[in-house]
Design a protein around this motif. Structure first.
Motif, PDB file in Angstrom:
ATOM      1  N   ASN A  72       0.806  -1.410  -0.079  1.00 53.94           N
ATOM      2  CA  ASN A  72       0.028   0.029   0.059  1.00 53.94           C
ATOM      3  C   ASN A  72       0.968   1.237   0.127  1.00 53.94           C
ATOM      4  N   ASP A  73       1.952   1.326   0.513  1.00 53.05           N
ATOM      5  CA  ASP A  73       2.743   2.629   0.830  1.00 53.05           C
ATOM      6  C   ASP A  73       3.726   2.584  -0.332  1.00 53.05           C
ATOM      7  N   ALA A  74       3.991   1.603  -1.115  1.00 56.28           N
ATOM      8  CA  ALA A  74       4.546   1.655  -2.326  1.00 56.28           C
ATOM      9  C   ALA A  74       3.771   2.321  -3.657  1.00 56.28           C
ATOM     10  N   ASN A 105      10.878   3.800 -11.099  1.00 57.08           N
ATOM     11  CA  ASN A 105      11.548   3.201  -9.920  1.00 57.08           C
ATOM     12  C   ASN A 105      10.182   2.763  -8.857  1.00 57.08           C
ATOM     13  N   SER A 106       9.217   3.529  -8.967  1.00 59.36           N
ATOM     14  CA  SER A 106       8.350   3.379  -7.975  1.00 59.36           C
ATOM     15  C   SER A 106       7.376   1.983  -8.528  1.00 59.36           C
ATOM     16  N   ALA A 107       7.363   1.995  -9.795  1.00 59.83           N
ATOM     17  CA  ALA A 107       6.736   0.747 -10.434  1.00 59.83           C
ATOM     18  C   ALA A 107       7.365  -0.557  -9.857  1.00 59.83           C
ATOM     19  N   ARG A 108       8.683  -0.352  -9.634  1.00 62.17           N
ATOM     20  CA  ARG A 108       9.706  -1.477  -9.585  1.00 62.17           C
ATOM     21  C   ARG A 108       9.334  -1.868  -8.078  1.00 62.17           C
ATOM     22  N   ASP A 109       9.186  -0.760  -7.185  1.00 63.86           N
ATOM     23  CA  ASP A 109       8.947  -1.026  -5.758  1.00 63.86           C
ATOM     24  C   ASP A 109       7.531  -1.752  -5.358  1.00 63.86           C
ATOM     25  N   PHE A 111       6.037  -3.648  -7.838  1.00 61.50           N
ATOM     26  CA  PHE A 111       6.331  -4.959  -8.435  1.00 61.50           C
ATOM     27  C   PHE A 111       6.794  -6.034  -7.300  1.00 61.50           C
ATOM     28  N   LEU A 112       7.972  -5.603  -6.714  1.00 64.45           N
ATOM     29  CA  LEU A 112       8.636  -6.474  -5.653  1.00 64.45           C
ATOM     30  C   LEU A 112       7.698  -6.550  -4.521  1.00 64.45           C
ATOM     31  N   SER A 113       6.912  -5.578  -3.871  1.00 60.95           N
ATOM     32  CA  SER A 113       6.114  -5.723  -2.901  1.00 60.95           C
ATOM     33  C   SER A 113       4.916  -6.486  -3.266  1.00 60.95           C
ATOM     34  N   THR A 114       4.468  -6.323  -4.608  1.00 63.19           N
ATOM     35  CA  THR A 114       3.338  -7.351  -4.951  1.00 63.19           C
ATOM     36  C   THR A 114       3.665  -8.964  -5.064  1.00 63.19           C
ATOM     37  N   GLU A 115       4.903  -9.160  -5.708  1.00 61.83           N
ATOM     38  CA  GLU A 115       5.538 -10.493  -5.506  1.00 61.83           C
ATOM     39  C   GLU A 115       5.420 -11.031  -4.284  1.00 61.83           C
ATOM     40  N   TRP A 116       5.832 -10.332  -3.202  1.00 56.52           N
ATOM     41  CA  TRP A 116       5.956 -10.609  -1.765  1.00 56.52           C
ATOM     42  C   TRP A 116       4.572 -11.200  -1.402  1.00 56.52           C
ATOM     43  N   GLU A 117       3.661 -10.112  -1.506  1.00 57.15           N
ATOM     44  CA  GLU A 117       2.371 -10.470  -1.055  1.00 57.15           C
ATOM     45  C   GLU A 117       1.681 -11.653  -1.691  1.00 57.15           C
ATOM     46  N   ILE A 118       1.848 -11.758  -2.819  1.00 58.78           N
ATOM     47  CA  ILE A 118       1.188 -12.880  -3.563  1.00 58.78           C
ATOM     48  C   ILE A 118       1.471 -14.148  -2.916  1.00 58.78           C
ATOM     49  N   ALA A 119       3.150 -14.258  -2.610  1.00 59.44           N
ATOM     50  CA  ALA A 119       3.723 -15.358  -1.972  1.00 59.44           C
ATOM     51  C   ALA A 119       3.178 -15.410  -0.625  1.00 59.44           C
ATOM     52  N   TYR A 198       3.542  -0.823   9.978  1.00 61.96           N
ATOM     53  CA  TYR A 198       3.506  -2.212   9.192  1.00 61.96           C
ATOM     54  C   TYR A 198       4.140  -2.009   7.720  1.00 61.96           C
ATOM     55  N   GLU A 199       4.710  -0.544   7.548  1.00 65.11           N
ATOM     56  CA  GLU A 199       5.148  -0.409   6.244  1.00 65.11           C
ATOM     57  C   GLU A 199       6.268  -1.207   5.874  1.00 65.11           C
ATOM     58  N   THR A 200       7.185  -2.102   6.782  1.00 64.71           N
ATOM     59  CA  THR A 200       8.051  -2.822   6.266  1.00 64.71           C
ATOM     60  C   THR A 200       8.141  -4.260   6.512  1.00 64.71           C
ATOM     61  N   ASP A 201       6.855  -4.743   7.127  1.00 66.84           N
ATOM     62  CA  ASP A 201       6.874  -6.173   7.555  1.00 66.84           C
ATOM     63  C   ASP A 201       6.967  -7.121   6.493  1.00 66.84           C
TER      64      ASP A 201
END
Length: 217
Positions: A72-74, A105-109, A111-119, A198-201
């Motif tokens: 959400n933050d990203a 750069n923000s799209a990359r962030d 993308f990464l957080s989206t992958e983490w959340e799916i997992a 919760y921004e980095t959890d």
């Protein structure tokens, strides 16, 4: 103006592909001595983890925030970067390379957080309450469909390349899924204020999940 759907409360995430298997082989070289071979001590087995864990409503609410808030933050930063670029475009000005880079750069962030959340939402060690199971699956599917768009933007180097990204169309059910989860788990509807702290959890949880997968290979 570019039409973009930003599902701020939509949590994401991609099922992890299996890590490489590392076989640890141990053995003893037979002794050439005539002396008796010492008796080997029995191996101590590490007790298996008690998985899966069925999350209570309170536990599910806490874990949900830990998973979705970093994304959400990203998304907030991604949206702000796009808004700055589009303000220039709508005013008839040519965005600078800095604005293009900021969006990429923000799209990359995201993308990464989206992958983490799916997992993490797909982590088989945890069972979500039945009342939100369908919505969790909807969130996962919705965000998997956003990954190609994010990948296009994170690799963009020009305004035209950014505008070449294609956004998926979301159904009303998909758009409402995240708020339904919050409602059913008793969480605040505000996806910004409820995420403070919760921004980095998600990243930490993802690293822990990766370690677990390596340890159990």
């Amino acid at each position: 103006m570019k039409k973009r759907y930003l599902g701020v409360a939509l949590a994401a995430t991609l099922l992890l592909s299996g890590c490489s298997v590392i076989d640890l082989i141990s053995g003893a070289v037979p002794s050439q001595s005539t002396s008796p071979t010492p008796t080997a001590e029995p191996e101590v087995e590490t007790p298996a983890e008690d998985w899966p864990v069925s999350l209570t409503k309170a536990e599910a609410g806490e874990r949900y925030l830990q998973i979705v808030c970093q994304r959400n933050d990203a998304i907030g930063r991604w949206d702000a970067a796009w808004q700055e670029l589009e303000d220039l475009v709508n005013a008839g000005q040519e965005p600078l390379s800095d604005q293009v880079t900021a969006v990429a750069n923000s799209a990359r962030d995201v993308f990464l957080s989206t992958e983490w959340e799916i997992a993490l939402l797909s982590d088989e060690r945890y069972t979500w309450p039945d009342v939100v199971e369908a919505e969790i699956m909807t969130i996962i599917d919705s965000n998997e469909r956003l990954l190609p768009t994010l990948q296009t933007e994170m690799n963009a180097r020009t305004v035209d390349e950014l505008y070449a990204s294609v956004y998926p169309e979301y159904t009303a059910e998909e758009q409402a899924a995240a708020q339904e989860v919050r409602l059913k788990l008793g969480l605040p509807g505000d996806a910004v204020s409820s995420c403070i702290g919760y921004e980095t959890d998600a990243e930490s949880l993802y690293v822990e999940l990766q370690q677990h997968l390596r340890d159990t290979q």
